[in-house]
Design an enzyme around this catalytic site. Structure first.
Site, PDB file in Angstrom:
ATOM      1  N   LYS A 165     -40.235 -57.636 -55.139  1.00 13.09           N
ATOM      2  CA  LYS A 165     -39.476 -57.305 -56.358  1.00 13.09           C
ATOM      3  C   LYS A 165     -38.572 -56.101 -56.138  1.00 13.09           C
ATOM      4  O   LYS A 165     -37.401 -56.088 -56.547  1.00 13.09           O
ATOM      5  CB  LYS A 165     -40.442 -57.034 -57.508  1.00 13.09           C
ATOM      6  CG  LYS A 165     -41.264 -58.249 -57.912  1.00 13.09           C
ATOM      7  CD  LYS A 165     -42.212 -57.948 -59.033  1.00 13.09           C
ATOM      8  CE  LYS A 165     -43.317 -56.997 -58.612  1.00 13.09           C
ATOM      9  NZ  LYS A 165     -44.180 -57.524 -57.547  1.00 13.09           N
ATOM     10  N   GLY A 200     -38.767 -51.692 -65.795  1.00 18.29           N
ATOM     11  CA  GLY A 200     -38.405 -50.298 -65.576  1.00 18.29           C
ATOM     12  C   GLY A 200     -37.473 -50.147 -64.385  1.00 18.29           C
ATOM     13  O   GLY A 200     -36.589 -49.290 -64.379  1.00 18.29           O
ATOM     14  N   ARG A 218     -32.747 -54.323 -55.590  1.00 22.28           N
ATOM     15  CA  ARG A 218     -31.761 -53.516 -54.855  1.00 22.28           C
ATOM     16  C   ARG A 218     -30.682 -54.394 -54.226  1.00 22.28           C
ATOM     17  O   ARG A 218     -29.498 -54.058 -54.274  1.00 22.28           O
ATOM     18  CB  ARG A 218     -32.481 -52.659 -53.803  1.00 22.28           C
ATOM     19  CG  ARG A 218     -33.286 -51.503 -54.431  1.00 22.28           C
ATOM     20  CD  ARG A 218     -34.358 -50.999 -53.476  1.00 22.28           C
ATOM     21  NE  ARG A 218     -34.967 -49.757 -53.926  1.00 22.28           N
ATOM     22  CZ  ARG A 218     -35.960 -49.694 -54.811  1.00 22.28           C
ATOM     23  NH1 ARG A 218     -36.439 -50.813 -55.363  1.00 22.28           N
ATOM     24  NH2 ARG A 218     -36.481 -48.524 -55.155  1.00 22.28           N
ATOM     25  N   ARG A 223     -50.022 -56.690 -64.039  1.00 19.53           N
ATOM     26  CA  ARG A 223     -50.988 -56.301 -63.000  1.00 19.53           C
ATOM     27  C   ARG A 223     -52.430 -56.361 -63.523  1.00 19.53           C
ATOM     28  O   ARG A 223     -53.352 -56.654 -62.757  1.00 19.53           O
ATOM     29  CB  ARG A 223     -50.648 -54.923 -62.452  1.00 19.53           C
ATOM     30  CG  ARG A 223     -49.317 -54.921 -61.716  1.00 19.53           C
ATOM     31  CD  ARG A 223     -49.095 -53.664 -60.895  1.00 19.53           C
ATOM     32  NE  ARG A 223     -47.744 -53.645 -60.359  1.00 19.53           N
ATOM     33  CZ  ARG A 223     -47.352 -54.277 -59.252  1.00 19.53           C
ATOM     34  NH1 ARG A 223     -48.242 -54.970 -58.556  1.00 19.53           N
ATOM     35  NH2 ARG A 223     -46.102 -54.211 -58.841  1.00 19.53           N
ATOM     36  N   ASP A 277     -49.501 -48.734 -58.024  1.00 20.33           N
ATOM     37  CA  ASP A 277     -49.394 -50.067 -58.613  1.00 20.33           C
ATOM     38  C   ASP A 277     -50.587 -50.952 -58.272  1.00 20.33           C
ATOM     39  O   ASP A 277     -50.849 -51.937 -58.978  1.00 20.33           O
ATOM     40  CB  ASP A 277     -48.107 -50.752 -58.150  1.00 20.33           C
ATOM     41  CG  ASP A 277     -46.865 -50.170 -58.803  1.00 20.33           C
ATOM     42  OD1 ASP A 277     -46.982 -49.588 -59.901  1.00 20.33           O
ATOM     43  OD2 ASP A 277     -45.777 -50.271 -58.210  1.00 20.33           O
TER      44      ASP A 277
END
Length: 433
Positions: free
Chosen positions: A21, A93, A26, A392, A319
């Site tokens: 991800k 985010g 990017r 998650r 994470d």
């Protein structure tokens, strides 16, 4: 959506994971401000990365998508157009923070918001440096989305990150693309460096020395054909499943092995996990490879020894802590997690939601302001679980249910689609009842 979850005896097989991800975001953002047609293969299938593409379309970037292949027609640094309405980052985010860096350099007004969860997440960390560069940014209470950005006319700056954050670093570097001269960003400790690698791949002049990254502004970025490595953050759940269940043997190929992201493997190996890297190679500047994960030999053997996660290591695996907490309960000595206050600012307060679901499964966990203390050698009881809308949490407790003593239920299971729509199908593919 409520999903019924069955216990499993083991996991076996070989899998390839959807694109990372972080890298997908990017590549798409840089392709949009590069010149020419970029082709991005194995682009993440998650809703977060789809939100980035939709925002770019709203900025008049032509984008075609066929499954996990994305074609972006970039118009250069000045090729974006003012959006007709509010940009929607959804739950992402990464989208709102990194795209704000691009928007800070554009000579028009843009507004960007997100869903209810994202609207509670703080943005001051990006607002401060972007305003120092010359952008004007209005935010709710000066800190929360929606953001109204008047960009253009930026100046290069020397900026020291107050906390380690790859997203904030990226926002500054992406804004620096539109600022003449050298922009310098110093980070208190190394975090994921996908932005520096991707900028170099697209032709930017980037220098890295220690914890300092320098970028020469106003480069001519060139379109590329790129393949996104498999997502190592997503691999945490399949690694966790293999380590929980005796007799498991799982191979994951094409996995991103960037050393700024492999702290999860270091932590698990330090706790006694049997994880081997079988093949390591480099593609488009990113290390990738195949790993083999083996579970305990018998049900009587704890999958891990346990330990303490604190300080810089907590930041490196922030994470993955929901999955690590589940593994800690099954470990021999238990797991202590410290310095994880950042978890309270994620899609949910993950300290609370992890502890809540552990308790539902009959697992004891002591909650601290910035972490958890989880005794080891605990059993998992079948129960009614809840993701609370957090991807998650959904995936971590879907894996925990594999170790339960009967059928469990997971409310809001579809939260996993934010990052990993194929998660349940892939988990079913490798589990043996």
């Amino acid at each position: 959506m409520t999903r019924k979850l069955q216990p499993a005896r083991s996991v076996k097989g070989r899998i390839w994971l959807p694109g990372d991800k972080s890298i997908s975001h990017r590549y798409a953002l840089l392709a949009a401000v590069a010149e020419g047609r970029s082709v991005i293969r194995n682009y993440s299938t998650g809703a977060d990365c789809a939100a980035t593409l939709e925002c770019l379309r709203s900025l008049s970037v032509p984008i075609d998508r066929d499954g996990n292949e994305v074609i972006v027609e970039g118009g250069g640094l000045s090729g974006l157009k003012a959006p007709a309405g509010m940009l929607d980052a959804g739950n992402s985010g990464s989208t709102i923070r990194m795209l704000s860096g691009i928007l800070a350099g554009q000579p028009f007004i843009s507004e960007i918001t997100g869903d209810e969860s994202l609207s509670r997440r703080p943005m001051k960390r990006i607002i401060t440096p972007l305003e120092q560069m010359g952008a004007r940014i209005d935010a709710r209470e000066g800190n929360f989305p929606p953001l109204r950005i008047l960009g253009g006319g930026l100046n290069a700056i020397d900026y020291e990150l107050p906390v380690a954050s790859a997203q904030v670093k990226t926002a500054v570097l992406f804004a620096a693309l539109s600022a003449p001269g050298w922009t310098s960003v110093r980070e208190p400790l190394p975090v994921r460096d996908h932005s520096e690698i991707a900028l170099g791949e697209f032709g930017a002049d980037v220098e890295v020395e220690g914890n300092e990254i320098r970028l020469l502004g106003q480069p001519r970025l060139t379109a590329r054909e790129l393949t996104v490595p498999g997502d190592i953050s997503s691999s945490a759940f399949f690694i966790g499943a293999a380590l929980l269940l005796p007799g498991s043997e799982l191979k994951i190929d094409g996995l991103g092995l960037n050393p700024t992201r492999t702290s999860l493997l270091d932590v698990l190996r330090g706790m006694g996990a049997d994880i081997r890297i079988l093949d390591r190679r480099c593609k488009y500047g990113e290390p990738i490879g195949e790993i083999l994960v083996c579970g305990p030999e018998s049900a009587r053997q704890a999958p891990l020894q346990g330990g303490v996660i604190e300080g810089d290591m907590t930041a490196a695996v922030i994470d993955e802590i929901p999955m690590l907490a589940v593994l800690g309960a099954a470990s021999a000595d238990g797991l202590i997690i410290r310095d994880a206050g950042e978890l309270r600012l994620k899609e949910t307060d993950r300290i609370t939601t992890v502890a809540d679901n552990l308790a539902r499964m009959g697992v004891t966990a002591e909650v601290d302001p910035d972490g958890l203390r989880i005794p080891g050698r605990q059993s998992f009881r079948a129960s009614r679980l809840d993701s609370f809308g957090d991807h998650r949490i959904a995936m971590a407790f879907a894996v925990a249910s594999l170790k339960a003593n009967g059928e469990s239920e997971l409310r809001n299971a579809d939260a996993a689609s934010v990052s990993f729509p194929e998660f349940y199908d892939l988990l079913d593919q490798i589990t043996e009842a």
